[in-house]
Design a protein around this motif. Structure first.
Motif, PDB file in Angstrom:
ATOM      1  N   GLY A 114       4.559  13.922   6.671  1.00 41.03           N
ATOM      2  CA  GLY A 114       3.981  14.291   5.388  1.00 41.03           C
ATOM      3  C   GLY A 114       4.623  13.623   4.197  1.00 41.03           C
ATOM      4  N   MET A 115       5.753  12.941   4.379  1.00 40.51           N
ATOM      5  CA  MET A 115       6.400  12.257   3.264  1.00 40.51           C
ATOM      6  C   MET A 115       5.546  11.096   2.773  1.00 40.51           C
ATOM      7  SD  MET A 115      10.482  11.961   3.979  1.00 40.51           S
ATOM      8  CE  MET A 115      11.584  13.326   3.637  1.00 40.51           C
ATOM      9  N   GLY A 116       5.532  10.879   1.446  1.00 41.90           N
ATOM     10  CA  GLY A 116       4.820   9.753   0.884  1.00 41.90           C
ATOM     11  C   GLY A 116       5.588   8.464   1.052  1.00 41.90           C
ATOM     12  N   LEU A 117       4.872   7.378   1.311  1.00 43.36           N
ATOM     13  CA  LEU A 117       5.489   6.071   1.532  1.00 43.36           C
ATOM     14  C   LEU A 117       4.884   5.025   0.616  1.00 43.36           C
ATOM     15  CD1 LEU A 117       5.779   5.594   5.414  1.00 43.36           C
ATOM     16  CD2 LEU A 117       7.592   6.134   3.798  1.00 43.36           C
TER      17      LEU A 117
ATOM     18  N   ILE B   5       6.052   3.359  12.780  1.00 42.74           N
ATOM     19  CA  ILE B   5       5.769   4.443  11.837  1.00 42.74           C
ATOM     20  C   ILE B   5       4.252   4.564  11.731  1.00 42.74           C
ATOM     21  CG2 ILE B   5       6.120   5.339   9.515  1.00 42.74           C
ATOM     22  CD1 ILE B   5       8.481   3.427   9.241  1.00 42.74           C
ATOM     23  N   PHE B   6       3.723   5.697  12.135  1.00 42.72           N
ATOM     24  CA  PHE B   6       2.277   5.937  12.038  1.00 42.72           C
ATOM     25  C   PHE B   6       1.994   6.573  10.680  1.00 42.72           C
ATOM     26  CE2 PHE B   6       3.163   5.523  16.469  1.00 42.72           C
ATOM     27  CZ  PHE B   6       2.040   4.919  17.011  1.00 42.72           C
ATOM     28  N   VAL B   7       1.061   5.963   9.948  1.00 38.34           N
ATOM     29  CA  VAL B   7       0.824   6.324   8.546  1.00 38.34           C
ATOM     30  C   VAL B   7      -0.614   6.795   8.358  1.00 38.34           C
ATOM     31  CG1 VAL B   7       0.863   5.484   6.170  1.00 38.34           C
ATOM     32  CG2 VAL B   7       2.563   4.643   7.820  1.00 38.34           C
ATOM     33  N   ASP B   8      -0.771   7.870   7.583  1.00 40.34           N
ATOM     34  CA  ASP B   8      -2.088   8.332   7.153  1.00 40.34           C
ATOM     35  C   ASP B   8      -2.359   7.768   5.762  1.00 40.34           C
ATOM     36  OD1 ASP B   8      -2.454   9.840   9.456  1.00 40.34           O
ATOM     37  OD2 ASP B   8      -1.429  11.578   8.594  1.00 40.34           O
TER      38      ASP B   8
ATOM     39  N   TRP C 130       0.829  -1.193   0.000  1.00 41.34           N
ATOM     40  CA  TRP C 130       0.000   0.000   0.000  1.00 41.34           C
ATOM     41  C   TRP C 130       0.865   1.244   0.000  1.00 41.34           C
ATOM     42  CZ3 TRP C 130      -3.791  -1.758   4.468  1.00 41.34           C
ATOM     43  CH2 TRP C 130      -4.657  -2.729   3.958  1.00 41.34           C
ATOM     44  N   GLN C 131       0.183   2.388  -0.103  1.00 40.25           N
ATOM     45  CA  GLN C 131       0.849   3.685  -0.061  1.00 40.25           C
ATOM     46  C   GLN C 131       0.153   4.587   0.942  1.00 40.25           C
ATOM     47  OE1 GLN C 131       0.996   5.325  -3.988  1.00 40.25           O
ATOM     48  NE2 GLN C 131       2.314   3.711  -4.808  1.00 40.25           N
ATOM     49  N   GLY C 132       0.908   5.488   1.518  1.00 36.01           N
ATOM     50  CA  GLY C 132       0.357   6.444   2.465  1.00 36.01           C
ATOM     51  C   GLY C 132       1.361   7.547   2.718  1.00 36.01           C
TER      52      GLY C 132
ATOM     53  N   SER D  39      -3.853   8.519  13.290  1.00 35.74           N
ATOM     54  CA  SER D  39      -3.357   7.864  12.083  1.00 35.74           C
ATOM     55  C   SER D  39      -4.183   6.620  11.791  1.00 35.74           C
ATOM     56  CB  SER D  39      -1.886   7.508  12.245  1.00 35.74           C
ATOM     57  OG  SER D  39      -1.706   6.690  13.383  1.00 35.74           O
ATOM     58  N   ASP D  40      -4.063   6.122  10.556  1.00 36.84           N
ATOM     59  CA  ASP D  40      -4.845   4.965  10.134  1.00 36.84           C
ATOM     60  C   ASP D  40      -4.126   3.652  10.376  1.00 36.84           C
ATOM     61  OD1 ASP D  40      -7.004   6.555   8.995  1.00 36.84           O
ATOM     62  OD2 ASP D  40      -5.576   7.106   7.446  1.00 36.84           O
ATOM     63  N   VAL D  41      -2.816   3.616  10.140  1.00 34.53           N
ATOM     64  CA  VAL D  41      -2.040   2.385  10.207  1.00 34.53           C
ATOM     65  C   VAL D  41      -0.756   2.653  10.985  1.00 34.53           C
ATOM     66  CG1 VAL D  41      -0.732   0.689   8.859  1.00 34.53           C
ATOM     67  CG2 VAL D  41      -2.943   1.499   8.028  1.00 34.53           C
TER      68      VAL D  41
END
Length: 308
Positions: A260-263, A222-225, A200-202, A238-240
């Motif tokens: 804010g960086m894309g993952l 790492i907390f990801v939106d 996935w991406q976030g 955060s979502d994940v």
């Protein structure tokens, strides 16, 4: 004729007092007044501090537990665990040797622990309760550590990549679905998503570093939106959460992350979030997306790896 010189009662009393004082005499960490048994002179002992097996055992144990950090602790602890040796200042003979580390017996109702000049006195029941609590905590940590059979997140293995998307997961196990029917969410998660490796991406919400101290270790996070977010009106949630081990290659990538960086990440689903908590995943690999790539690809959640 011979005469018997009467004994002075005061001298007898002084001798009795001296004998009682010698019987009650305790050689401890300070000089004491005593009659030397070797030269029969009343003296005040002088003391020296010498290393013993206790000293070396404590230092070796500190090195085994703290590794190189023990270099900062051992110079402080080393003088505190030396034995106290009492000498006669006249004949220089050793009168007594006492350890500065004193441990009580289990039979004592009141237990006294001494380390150098510090002492702690506790009732036996409180000591036993503390030992039982520490044993319980140690057992739980051993079960969760790598030395025990793998359980929980340590038992997660990387499986084949699944084609399931974040949108699919959000529909089946998202926060709104959990509020509507939590039983359905649990069943759907166990059947479709648990132990599935996903791509996935976030974007980065925040990063928490792990730690390893005194044998206790905790994974970094790492907390990801995600897009779309399951909490659109709550920016602080955060979502994940991606849990990771401190590995060299992965750690170098994570060290450069900023909010804010894309993952673009590959991770295995471990646990569904409940009551608004983020969904837990075990991270295997990630790539940092440029701002343009992140905006263009995030809605579709492609499964192809994007190079940084």
């Amino acid at each position: 004729m011979s005469y018997i010189v009467p004994r002075d009662k005061k001298d007898d009393n002084k001798r009795d007092v001296q004998e009682e004082e010698e019987d009650d005499l305790v050689f401890d960490q300070v000089p004491v007044k005593v009659a030397c048994p070797h030269c029969s002179v009343s003296i005040i002992t002088y003391i020296e501090h010498e290393s013993s097996w206790v000293t070396f055992t404590v230092c070796i144990a500190l090195f085994m537990v703290l590794n190189w950090a023990a270099l900062c602790i051992v110079p402080v602890v080393y003088p505190l665990v030396k034995d106290v040796v009492h000498h006669c200042p006249r004949c220089l003979r050793v009168l007594a040797t006492r350890s500065r580390v004193v441990l009580p017996s289990v039979r004592d109702e009141v237990m006294s622990f001494r380390f150098g000049s510090c002492a702690m006195v506790l009732a036996r029941k409180y000591v036993l309760a503390l030992v039982a609590m520490m044993s319980l905590i140690g057992s739980i940590h051993w079960i969760r550590s790598g030395s025990a059979p793998a359980t929980g997140i340590e038992a997660i293995v990387r499986s084949e990549l699944s084609v399931l998307r974040w949108e699919d997961f959000l529909q089946d196990c998202g926060f709104k679905s959990y509020l509507g029917n939590p039983i359905h969410v649990t069943v759907a998660f166990n059947e479709k998503y648990k132990n599935q490796t996903l791509h996935w991406q976030g974007s980065v919400h925040r990063v928490e570093e792990g730690f390893n101290f005194l044998g206790l270790s905790q994974r970094g996070a790492i907390f990801v939106d995600m897009t779309p977010q399951q909490f659109p009106n709550k920016r602080d949630m955060s979502d994940v959460v991606l849990l990771y081990k401190e590995e060299k290659e992965l750690g170098q990538k994570i060290a450069t992350l900023k909010k804010g960086m894309g993952l673009d990440f590959t991770a295995t689903m471990v646990e569904v979030g409940r009551r608004g908590s983020p969904h837990v995943m075990a991270l295997w690999d990630l790539a940092i997306l440029s701002a343009a790539s992140s905006k263009a690809d995030s809605p579709s959640q492609n499964s192809s790896l994007v190079s940084p």
